[in-house]
Design a protein around this motif. Sequence first.
Motif, short mmCIF file in Angstrom:
data_model
loop_
_atom_site.label_atom_id
_atom_site.label_comp_id
_atom_site.label_asym_id
_atom_site.label_seq_id
_atom_site.Cartn_x
_atom_site.Cartn_y
_atom_site.Cartn_z
N HIS A 173 45.00 31.41 59.71
CA HIS A 173 43.80 30.40 59.64
C HIS A 173 43.77 30.08 61.17
O HIS A 173 42.51 29.54 61.76
CB HIS A 173 44.64 29.13 59.17
N HIS B 186 49.84 33.98 56.18
CA HIS B 186 48.79 33.49 55.64
C HIS B 186 48.21 32.24 56.61
O HIS B 186 46.92 32.25 56.74
CB HIS B 186 48.97 32.69 54.08
N GLU B 187 49.18 31.37 56.63
CA GLU B 187 48.96 29.89 57.47
C GLU B 187 48.62 30.45 58.96
O GLU B 187 47.68 30.13 59.55
CB GLU B 187 50.07 29.17 57.76
N GLN C 147 42.32 23.55 59.07
CA GLN C 147 41.90 23.06 57.60
C GLN C 147 41.47 21.65 57.64
O GLN C 147 40.82 21.10 56.67
CB GLN C 147 43.05 23.42 56.90
N CYS D 74 44.51 29.38 48.29
CA CYS D 74 44.31 28.37 49.72
C CYS D 74 43.60 27.02 49.45
O CYS D 74 42.95 27.07 48.60
CB CYS D 74 43.44 29.22 50.50
N LEU D 75 44.26 26.06 50.05
CA LEU D 75 43.65 25.00 49.89
C LEU D 75 42.12 24.78 50.25
O LEU D 75 41.37 23.82 49.59
CB LEU D 75 44.34 23.65 50.53
NI NI Z 1 45.12 28.68 53.35
#
Ligand code: NI
Length: 177
Positions: free
Chosen positions: A146, A142-143, A52, A100-101
Amino acid sequence: MAIKPVLRMGDARLWQVAKPVIHFDTQQLHELVLDMRDTMQDMNGAGLAAPQIGVGLRVVIFGVQHNSRYPDAEAVPETVLVNPFITSLGDALEEDWEGCLSVPGLRGLVPRFAHIRYQGLDEYGALIDRTASGFHARVVQHECDHLDGILYPMRIQDMTKFGYNEELFPDQEMQDE
Ligand code: NI
């Protein structure tokens, strides 16, 4: 260290499969973790993955302190998890809302394994081996997604349960995750 810009959905780097970390307890890895922590705190996130901020390595951080604004959200230990490996404990799935960012302002209803075991290393190379359920398990899944180029909208099954925070939850102040 530094607050880094968070890539947003559409940036091709978010679809890449990240590479394993080979060397631990290095200045490069410590600096990456510090940048990730600064960036996550600045954006009030529950977790962040290295891709990210444009770094294609298998590193995630997460952690949530108990917050009176979100009394239902259980605390999640502050963790640096490198080269993670997740195993589901049973087949049970749970649906809940995620943000999510990299997908700011939106939420979606996402199925995740209710109970997992996760293993990996911290930034010093020490082993992490935990079981987790509920919100904790959700954040980890979730992480780690990524790291395989998966953003949560790709896991939504009912697209009517995907939308802007203000429309879905008009009375709540929401934060991105
Ligand atoms: Ni996320």
